[in-house]
Scaffold this active site. Structure first.
Site, mmCIF file in Angstrom:
data_model
loop_
_atom_site.group_PDB
_atom_site.id
_atom_site.type_symbol
_atom_site.label_atom_id
_atom_site.label_comp_id
_atom_site.label_asym_id
_atom_site.label_seq_id
_atom_site.Cartn_x
_atom_site.Cartn_y
_atom_site.Cartn_z
ATOM 1 C CE LYS A 83 -2.336 -0.789 3.800
ATOM 2 N NZ LYS A 83 -1.747 -2.063 4.240
ATOM 3 N NE ARG A 135 -4.063 -1.237 10.215
ATOM 4 C CZ ARG A 135 -3.049 -0.644 9.584
ATOM 5 N NH1 ARG A 135 -3.181 0.554 9.104
ATOM 6 N NH2 ARG A 135 -1.915 -1.287 9.419
ATOM 7 N NE ARG A 178 7.202 -2.814 5.638
ATOM 8 C CZ ARG A 178 5.873 -2.745 5.669
ATOM 9 N NH1 ARG A 178 5.182 -2.399 4.601
ATOM 10 N NH2 ARG A 178 5.219 -3.043 6.776
ATOM 11 N NE ARG A 200 6.543 -0.008 10.099
ATOM 12 C CZ ARG A 200 5.371 -0.057 9.459
ATOM 13 N NH1 ARG A 200 5.277 0.471 8.232
ATOM 14 N NH2 ARG A 200 4.320 -0.609 9.982
ATOM 15 N NE ARG A 251 2.155 -4.439 11.317
ATOM 16 C CZ ARG A 251 3.044 -4.111 10.379
ATOM 17 N NH1 ARG A 251 4.272 -4.583 10.432
ATOM 18 N NH2 ARG A 251 2.715 -3.316 9.402
HETATM 19 P P1 AMP Z 1 0.902 0.698 9.041
HETATM 20 O O1 AMP Z 1 2.114 1.540 8.811
HETATM 21 O O2 AMP Z 1 -0.293 1.135 8.251
HETATM 22 O O3 AMP Z 1 1.185 -0.780 8.891
HETATM 23 O O4 AMP Z 1 0.495 0.917 10.574
HETATM 24 C C1 AMP Z 1 1.376 0.599 11.626
HETATM 25 C C2 AMP Z 1 0.595 0.455 12.932
HETATM 26 O O5 AMP Z 1 -0.047 1.702 13.248
HETATM 27 C C3 AMP Z 1 -0.523 -0.569 12.905
HETATM 28 O O6 AMP Z 1 -0.069 -1.896 13.143
HETATM 29 C C4 AMP Z 1 -1.414 -0.055 14.047
HETATM 30 O O7 AMP Z 1 -0.861 -0.374 15.300
HETATM 31 C C5 AMP Z 1 -1.314 1.450 13.860
HETATM 32 N N1 AMP Z 1 -2.374 1.940 12.948
HETATM 33 C C6 AMP Z 1 -2.232 2.438 11.683
HETATM 34 N N2 AMP Z 1 -3.420 2.774 11.156
HETATM 35 C C7 AMP Z 1 -4.356 2.482 12.109
HETATM 36 C C8 AMP Z 1 -5.769 2.575 12.168
HETATM 37 N N3 AMP Z 1 -6.494 3.023 11.127
HETATM 38 N N4 AMP Z 1 -6.388 2.180 13.314
HETATM 39 C C9 AMP Z 1 -5.690 1.745 14.377
HETATM 40 N N5 AMP Z 1 -4.353 1.591 14.377
HETATM 41 C C10 AMP Z 1 -3.686 1.960 13.258
#
Ligand code: AMP
Length: 205
Positions: A13, A88, A122, A152, A163
Site C-alpha cells: 500500500k 482498518r 522490509r 521498523r 498484525r
Molecule cells: P501501518 O504503517 O499502516 O502498517 O500501521 C502501523 C501500525 O499503526 C498498525 O499496526 C497499528 O498499530 C497502527 N495503525 C495504523 N493505522 C491504524 C488505524 N487506522 N487504526 C488503528 N491503528 C492503526
C-alpha cells in the site's frame, strides 16, 4: 478524487500510495506514518499509540478517528486525498462515512502466506519514509536521501503475526463492506510494483 487503498500489511500500500499521490496530485494520508511521526516527536498521540503499535494491535478508534478527521479537515484535502491504513475496521469505516464520501476503494489483493517474508524483509528510510526490500536492495542507504535504512520494530517477526491476525479479523471485512457499496476495485498485488501501479492507474482512469 477520494481514494482508499486497502490491503494486508505488506501488500504494498505505502509503495503504491506514494506513486498515486504524485500522479494524481492528492495528499497521501497514512495513519501509520502519522503515528510514527508522533511517536518520534513524543506528542500525546504518539505516547498513546506506541504501546499498541509495538504489540501489532490497533490504536484505539477514538484516538485514530479524531486524528484522521483533523487531517481531512485541512485545506489540501479539499479536492481529494488518498487514505492508506485507515479505516482498518468497520467502526472506523462508519466514522469516515459520516465526514467524507469515498469515490473508489482499491484493494491490493495478495496471497496472505507470502506476507510474512515480505514484511520481515522490509527496510525503511527513517528520514523520508521510502520503503525497500532486502531481496532487491543491496546496500543499506536510501536511494532518495542517503539515510541509513532501518527495520521498523513492528516489522520484526514477533509482531508481524499479530498484525496479520488483526488484519484478518478486523480489516478484511472491509472488502465486503465496500464491495456492497459498489465502489471496490481489486488489483492483483502479486505482480511487480510497476504492474500493480499500472493496474491501479487503469482502475482510476
Ligand atoms: P501501518 O504503517 O499502516 O502498517 O500501521 C502501523 C501500525 O499503526 C498498525 O499496526 C497499528 O498499530 C497502527 N495503525 C495504523 N493505522 C491504524 C488505524 N487506522 N487504526 C488503528 N491503528 C492503526
Amino acid at each position: 478524487m477520494k481514494i482508499l487503498l486497502l490491503g494486508a500489511p505488506g501488500a504494498g500500500k505505502g509503495t503504491q500510495a506514494s506513486q498515486i499521490a504524485v500522479k494524481y496530485n492528492i495528499p497521501h494520508i497514512s495513519t501509520g506514518d502519522i503515528f510514527r511521526k508522533n511517536i518520534k516527536e513524543g506528542t500525546p498521540i504518539g505516547l498513546k499509540a506506541k504501546g499498541y503499535i509495538d504489540k501489532g494491535q490497533l490504536v484505539p478508534d477514538e484516538v485514530t478517528c479524531e486524528m484522521v478527521a483533523d487531517r481531512l479537515a485541512q485545506a489540501d484535502c479539499a479536492n481529494g486525498y488518498l487514505l492508506d491504513g485507515f479505516p482498518r475496521n468497520l467502526f472506523q469505516a462508519e466514522q469516515l462515512a459520516k465526514i467524507s464520501t469515498l469515490d473508489t476503494v482499491i484493494n491490493i489483493d495478495v496471497d496472505l502466506s507470502a506476507l510474512e517474508a515480505r514484511i520481515t524483509g522490509r527496510r525503511v528510510c527513517p528520514k523520508c519514509g521510502e520503503s525497500y526490500h532486502v531481496t532487491t536492495k543491496t546496500d543499506d542507504k536510501c536511494d532518495k536521501c542517503g539515510e541509513t535504512l532501518i527495520q521498523r520494530d513492528d516489522d520484526k517477526p514477533a509482531t508481524v503475526q499479530s498484525r496479520l491476525e488483526v488484519y484478518k479479523a478486523q480489516t478484511e471485512p472491509l472488502i465486503a463492506y465496500y464491495s456492497e457499496k459498489g465502489i471496490l476495485k481489486t488489483v492483483d498485488g502479486m505482480q511487480s510494483i510497476a504492474d500493480v501501479f499500472g493496474d491501479i492507474v487503469k482502475v482510476l482512469g
